[in-house]
Design a protein around this motif. Sequence first.
Motif, PDB file in Angstrom:
ATOM      1  N   HIS A   1       0.832  -1.208   0.000  1.00  0.00           N
ATOM      2  CA  HIS A   1       0.000   0.000   0.000  1.00  0.00           C
ATOM      3  C   HIS A   1       0.864   1.255   0.000  1.00  0.00           C
ATOM      4  O   HIS A   1       0.468   2.281  -0.562  1.00  0.00           O
ATOM      5  N   ARG A  50       1.791   2.021  -3.575  1.00  0.00           N
ATOM      6  CA  ARG A  50       0.681   2.427  -4.457  1.00  0.00           C
ATOM      7  C   ARG A  50       0.267   3.858  -4.122  1.00  0.00           C
ATOM      8  O   ARG A  50      -0.775   4.123  -3.535  1.00  0.00           O
ATOM      9  N   ASP A  99      -3.351   5.506  -4.985  1.00  0.00           N
ATOM     10  CA  ASP A  99      -4.502   5.184  -4.148  1.00  0.00           C
ATOM     11  C   ASP A  99      -4.538   6.061  -2.900  1.00  0.00           C
ATOM     12  O   ASP A  99      -5.600   6.552  -2.491  1.00  0.00           O
ATOM     13  N   TYR A 152       5.483  -2.481  -9.649  1.00  0.00           N
ATOM     14  CA  TYR A 152       4.923  -1.153  -9.406  1.00  0.00           C
ATOM     15  C   TYR A 152       4.790  -0.301 -10.661  1.00  0.00           C
ATOM     16  O   TYR A 152       4.369   0.863 -10.575  1.00  0.00           O
ATOM     17  N   ASP A 179       1.237   0.995 -11.223  1.00  0.00           N
ATOM     18  CA  ASP A 179       0.889   1.946 -10.168  1.00  0.00           C
ATOM     19  C   ASP A 179       1.601   3.278 -10.387  1.00  0.00           C
ATOM     20  O   ASP A 179       1.031   4.348 -10.137  1.00  0.00           O
TER      21      ASP A 179
END
Length: 444
Positions: A328, A331, A334, A415, A418
């Motif tokens: 997380h 990312r 997000d 990644y 992302d």
Amino acid sequence: GLKVFDCCASVSDARMPLPWWASDLRGASLGLATFVALDRQGCLATLGFSRAARRATLATCSAINVAGLVFSLAFYVHTTRTVFGRSVTWHPRPFWHHLKVTRPLEALWRFLTAPLRVLPELQILGEVRTGTTSLAAHLRAVGCIGPFSPWIVPLASDKESFYFAGHYFGIVHPFAYRMCFPLKITMWFRRRILCQAAPVFDACASHLNAPWAATLMREACPDAALAVVLRRPEEQNISWWKLEQSAMAWAESMGMSSHFLREDYPPKTFSEALQLSRSTRIEALYKEGERAGARYLAADGPWARIAAAWLPEHLLPFPGGQLAALDHMGRYADNIRRFADAFGMSRMVFLNFGELTRPDGAVAALKRLSKVATVLDTLQAPTSSSSLPQLNASAEISPEKAPDASFIAELRAHYAEDNRRLCDLICRDLGWGTSLQSVSYRGG
């Protein structure tokens, strides 16, 4: 997370007016013991203190010490279970080491005086290990004021509050956030009498990743400007993995329990940590954290909102544990989207870690920050050769725990998508081998 490895060698803080042993509850206890000793020797009576005055002073000092001790014990239990993720050891040694690096009396005083305090004008967001510590040090150097931290750790003091990360018993109510900042009368004196701009900031590296933080922060300080520091996610993940190895070693050196509360924690390898952070269990916890923020907004009445702003232990300080947050953290899009929805993209500026480390990084950072926080225009500008201080470097770890080159390449590829979403979101090519897409997110 805490810069705990700084405490391994010594407990000190250059910005503390007193040595650690004479400050806060430690100093209050020393003062009480001295008062009792002088009273028993008759010294106070000789100096003319009446019996009533001595009793009143003793009662006041005792009450302060008891309140501080109760707060310290509760803080020890809470942070042992959440920040360190371990079961509590009821032994004087770990409690004493914990007390040496905390400020229980000041924290209690600040909660009691929260209505009399200001809120920050600038929020420095960024995942842990992205340069927020260096940027905060530069802001202090040019006249900004950082937040109170409950931890006596040089790189956390006056840098990050840990408030919305739930360090204060899981309390994340927007109103009590004021406890982390200076008194209104103090800021009035600075600005009106001393003619100092003194912008106030918080640079907590845990807030960007906390799924409830954007909603609650918007309620606390809706006019704040936001600066997000970005670093290549694979570099950030590895740096966080290294720091946590030092943190766990430090906890063990304090005598804390080796029994962790969470299932399959801590992960033994970097690969296992990544797998944990990508699991459906951790994803569900992050969704629960987002609902916690929404639940506060939906609460009807002040008491319902107080209850809604009290987070459970399993979400703190990162849902599922410190190392369960790796994926997380990588990312960015997000996490940034939550803040864009709450504050709007016009209130945000994005700083690339690679740019901050250049010789002119300090100048460029301050110029970009002043676009969203105009109060920074009144500060003394750094020279053109100013660069950000390089602080809080990760310690080296054993080769068997360090990822190899091929694994790092796989992580970079993981990644890639992302990173593309991130560049599209902020309408900027970060030079991470990604390109902008045709649609950009404008926030709300």
